[in-house]
Design a protein around this motif. Structure first.
Motif, PDB file in Angstrom:
ATOM      1  N   ALA A 157       0.828  -1.208   0.000  1.00 34.17           N
ATOM      2  CA  ALA A 157       0.000   0.000   0.000  1.00 34.17           C
ATOM      3  C   ALA A 157       0.864   1.260   0.000  1.00 34.17           C
ATOM      4  N   ALA A 158       1.951   1.239   0.797  1.00 35.98           N
ATOM      5  CA  ALA A 158       2.842   2.411   0.844  1.00 35.98           C
ATOM      6  C   ALA A 158       3.512   2.623  -0.513  1.00 35.98           C
ATOM      7  N   ALA A 159       3.940   1.543  -1.136  1.00 28.12           N
ATOM      8  CA  ALA A 159       4.577   1.669  -2.439  1.00 28.12           C
ATOM      9  C   ALA A 159       3.610   2.211  -3.471  1.00 28.12           C
ATOM     10  N   SER A 160       2.377   1.804  -3.388  1.00 31.63           N
ATOM     11  CA  SER A 160       1.371   2.313  -4.329  1.00 31.63           C
ATOM     12  C   SER A 160       1.125   3.806  -4.106  1.00 31.63           C
ATOM     13  N   ALA A 161       1.135   4.222  -2.846  1.00 32.95           N
ATOM     14  CA  ALA A 161       0.934   5.641  -2.555  1.00 32.95           C
ATOM     15  C   ALA A 161       2.105   6.473  -3.069  1.00 32.95           C
ATOM     16  N   ARG A 162       3.312   5.959  -2.911  1.00 29.08           N
ATOM     17  CA  ARG A 162       4.473   6.690  -3.402  1.00 29.08           C
ATOM     18  C   ARG A 162       4.439   6.822  -4.931  1.00 29.08           C
ATOM     19  N   VAL A 163       3.976   5.808  -5.598  1.00 32.44           N
ATOM     20  CA  VAL A 163       3.851   5.881  -7.055  1.00 32.44           C
ATOM     21  C   VAL A 163       2.851   6.966  -7.437  1.00 32.44           C
ATOM     22  N   THR A 164       1.753   7.055  -6.710  1.00 30.54           N
ATOM     23  CA  THR A 164       0.748   8.095  -7.013  1.00 30.54           C
ATOM     24  C   THR A 164       1.321   9.497  -6.828  1.00 30.54           C
ATOM     25  N   LEU A 165       2.030   9.679  -5.688  1.00 28.94           N
ATOM     26  CA  LEU A 165       2.621  10.983  -5.424  1.00 28.94           C
ATOM     27  C   LEU A 165       3.671  11.347  -6.469  1.00 28.94           C
ATOM     28  N   ALA A 166       4.559  10.389  -6.793  1.00 32.15           N
ATOM     29  CA  ALA A 166       5.610  10.669  -7.775  1.00 32.15           C
ATOM     30  C   ALA A 166       5.025  10.931  -9.145  1.00 32.15           C
ATOM     31  N   ALA A 185       9.352   0.977  -9.237  1.00 31.68           N
ATOM     32  CA  ALA A 185      10.134  -0.232  -8.961  1.00 31.68           C
ATOM     33  C   ALA A 185       9.809  -0.783  -7.580  1.00 31.68           C
ATOM     34  N   ASP A 186       9.682   0.117  -6.574  1.00 36.84           N
ATOM     35  CA  ASP A 186       9.316  -0.339  -5.225  1.00 36.84           C
ATOM     36  C   ASP A 186       7.923  -0.960  -5.220  1.00 36.84           C
ATOM     37  N   ALA A 187       7.035  -0.411  -6.004  1.00 36.93           N
ATOM     38  CA  ALA A 187       5.671  -0.958  -6.072  1.00 36.93           C
ATOM     39  C   ALA A 187       5.668  -2.353  -6.698  1.00 36.93           C
ATOM     40  N   ARG A 188       6.478  -2.528  -7.737  1.00 32.44           N
ATOM     41  CA  ARG A 188       6.547  -3.860  -8.341  1.00 32.44           C
ATOM     42  C   ARG A 188       7.141  -4.880  -7.371  1.00 32.44           C
ATOM     43  N   ARG A 189       8.174  -4.441  -6.601  1.00 31.97           N
ATOM     44  CA  ARG A 189       8.763  -5.356  -5.620  1.00 31.97           C
ATOM     45  C   ARG A 189       7.746  -5.742  -4.546  1.00 31.97           C
ATOM     46  N   ALA A 190       6.996  -4.794  -4.056  1.00 30.89           N
ATOM     47  CA  ALA A 190       5.987  -5.075  -3.034  1.00 30.89           C
ATOM     48  C   ALA A 190       4.880  -5.961  -3.579  1.00 30.89           C
ATOM     49  N   SER A 191       4.506  -5.733  -4.842  1.00 30.02           N
ATOM     50  CA  SER A 191       3.466  -6.565  -5.451  1.00 30.02           C
ATOM     51  C   SER A 191       3.963  -7.989  -5.660  1.00 30.02           C
ATOM     52  N   ALA A 192       5.237  -8.113  -6.061  1.00 28.52           N
ATOM     53  CA  ALA A 192       5.790  -9.454  -6.246  1.00 28.52           C
ATOM     54  C   ALA A 192       5.885 -10.193  -4.920  1.00 28.52           C
ATOM     55  N   ALA A 193       6.234  -9.494  -3.847  1.00 35.02           N
ATOM     56  CA  ALA A 193       6.290 -10.130  -2.529  1.00 35.02           C
ATOM     57  C   ALA A 193       4.909 -10.595  -2.091  1.00 35.02           C
ATOM     58  N   ALA A 194       3.895  -9.775  -2.372  1.00 38.74           N
ATOM     59  CA  ALA A 194       2.529 -10.172  -2.024  1.00 38.74           C
ATOM     60  C   ALA A 194       2.092 -11.388  -2.831  1.00 38.74           C
ATOM     61  N   GLY A 195       2.487 -11.436  -4.098  1.00 42.36           N
ATOM     62  CA  GLY A 195       2.140 -12.600  -4.906  1.00 42.36           C
ATOM     63  C   GLY A 195       2.880 -13.849  -4.494  1.00 42.36           C
ATOM     64  N   ALA A 196       4.135 -13.679  -4.041  1.00 44.07           N
ATOM     65  CA  ALA A 196       4.924 -14.848  -3.642  1.00 44.07           C
ATOM     66  C   ALA A 196       4.345 -15.534  -2.417  1.00 44.07           C
ATOM     67  N   VAL A 197       3.834 -14.743  -1.473  1.00 48.35           N
ATOM     68  CA  VAL A 197       3.231 -15.343  -0.274  1.00 48.35           C
ATOM     69  C   VAL A 197       1.752 -15.621  -0.477  1.00 48.35           C
ATOM     70  N   ARG A 198       1.209 -15.268  -1.632  1.00 46.68           N
ATOM     71  CA  ARG A 198      -0.211 -15.423  -1.959  1.00 46.68           C
ATOM     72  C   ARG A 198      -1.067 -14.693  -0.918  1.00 46.68           C
ATOM     73  N   LEU A 199      -0.833 -13.398  -0.850  1.00 41.78           N
ATOM     74  CA  LEU A 199      -1.548 -12.549   0.095  1.00 41.78           C
ATOM     75  C   LEU A 199      -3.041 -12.585  -0.179  1.00 41.78           C
ATOM     76  N   ALA A 200      -3.823 -12.820   0.878  1.00 46.16           N
ATOM     77  CA  ALA A 200      -5.274 -12.889   0.739  1.00 46.16           C
ATOM     78  C   ALA A 200      -5.868 -11.493   0.651  1.00 46.16           C
ATOM     79  N   ALA A 201      -7.147 -11.450   0.310  1.00 42.16           N
ATOM     80  CA  ALA A 201      -7.818 -10.161   0.127  1.00 42.16           C
ATOM     81  C   ALA A 201      -7.985  -9.409   1.433  1.00 42.16           C
TER      82      ALA A 201
END
Length: 382
Positions: A134-143, A176-192
């Protein structure tokens, strides 16, 4: 007696004497008829070799037919085998992060589809990963907004181009930080829900093991379920190292299960190495259409083509029957079967080598051939 009566009496006596002389001459001149020959008994080794039986009769009698196999008895290698699922048909489901099992959606024996969630594990790591994403997504929006503003100012000539390029670089880092955070969430199969990781099946099949318990704390990569597709199996056989070089891909395999079923197969591949402990080589076999369960054991007979003669003939032991003083096999015909005398050789492992009288590929009765023998003996007795 008057003269007329004497005349009639003399004529009658003459006729009687002539008849007697003629019958005697006929008896003397007739040739004596030869005695008709007595019927001869059939030879001891003669038998009716044709048996008429319909397709329905063959099916009702459960008489199996198969072509005679080419090869020699020394080419049949016995081996113990076990049925396994193929590597791409079995999956071990684990928790991708440490936590507590909060929901179990499937039980052992239940069918599952690929990508279906089987259980949920509540984890602190999952919460941290969700926050990072979520933080990475917010930083992408701001940037992204800063880059858009700097582009507008550069276009108006108010801001320097260096400021715009710095904003573009900040946006790239945020993305790039957002993609890393998204990949980490996918690797652990983060639930909704943002605090749990999902245990998801990678294959379609059935749950074969379910050691997970509700409320159990599990470490990362702990096995919780095992899923396998029982329709996709292979057979691995162990055979002596000396016989392994004789086996070729495509060689025919005959397997006998613990319940007595006969299943045909083909050699798919050989590992090419010998186990250091068992001193045996492993052969991978692709079974036929008959159903096999993973974990089932069988006795395999591998008909190795390497170094074997091509003109030999082998048949199952039950296919050879003794009629009188002859060994016969029953060859399939259009109307039924024909008993064909053969000369047998060595016997080994339920097989008999045929020295002469039968060509490889000839369809013969293999199972319940004794019923055909009984029919021949009945006809002979009648």
């Amino acid at each position: 007696m008057n003269d007329r009566n004497r005349l009639y009496a003399g004529a009658a006596l003459g006729l009687a004497a002539a008849a007697a002389l003629g019958f005697g001459a006929a008896r003397l001149t007739q040739s004596t008829p030869s005695a008709s020959p007595a019927p001869q008994a059939p030879a001891a080794d003669a038998f009716t070799n044709e048996i008429a039986i319909s397709e329905q009769g063959i099916a009702l009698s459960q008489i199996g037919t198969a072509p005679a196999t080419a090869g020699e008895l020394d080419a049949a290698i016995p081996a113990s085998a076990i049925v396994e699922t193929t590597p791409d048909a079995e999956a071990v489901l684990t928790a991708r992060a440490p936590g507590t099992v909060t929901r179990i959606l499937k039980r052992i024996g239940d069918p599952v589809r690929r990508g279906e969630t089987v259980a949920l594990v509540e984890s602190r790591d999952a919460s941290q990963i969700a926050a990072d994403r979520a933080a990475a997504s917010a930083r992408v929006t701001l940037a992204s907004r800063q880059a858009a503003r700097e582009r507008s100012l550069v276009g108006q000539g108010v801001s320097a181009r260096a400021d715009y390029e710095a904003a573009q670089a900040n946006l790239a880092v945020a993305q790039a930080d957002a993609r890393r955070a998204s990949a980490a969430a996918g690797a652990v199969r983060l639930a909704a829900d943002g605090r749990s990781v999902a245990v998801v099946s990678q294959v379609t099949g059935r749950i074969t093991a379910a050691p997970a318990n509700l409320g159990q704390y599990v470490a990362a990569e702990t096995e919780l379920f095992r899923v396998a597709d029982p329709r996709r199996v292979q057979v691995t056989a162990s055979l002596p190292a000396a016989d392994a070089p004789r086996v070729r891909p495509g060689d025919r395999v005959e397997m006998t299960t613990s319940d007595g079923r006969k299943i045909e197969g083909r050699v798919r591949a050989s590992t090419g190495v010998v186990d250091t402990e068992s001193r045996a080589a492993t052969i991978v076999i692709t079974p036929g259409d008959s159903p096999l369960a993973p974990g089932q054991t069988a006795q395999a007979r591998i008909f190795a083509s390497g170094g074997a003669r091509k003109d030999g003939v082998m048949v199952p032991q039950d296919a050879v029957q003794t009629v009188g003083d002859r060994s016969v096999v029953f060859v399939r015909t259009r109307t039924g079967f024909r008993a064909r005398p053969v000369q047998v050789g060595d016997r080994s492992g339920g097989l008999i080598a045929i020295v002469s009288g039968l060509a490889a590929g000839t369809p013969i009765a293999t199972t319940n051939a004794f019923l055909l023998k009984a029919e021949i003996e009945k006809d002979a007795a009648e």
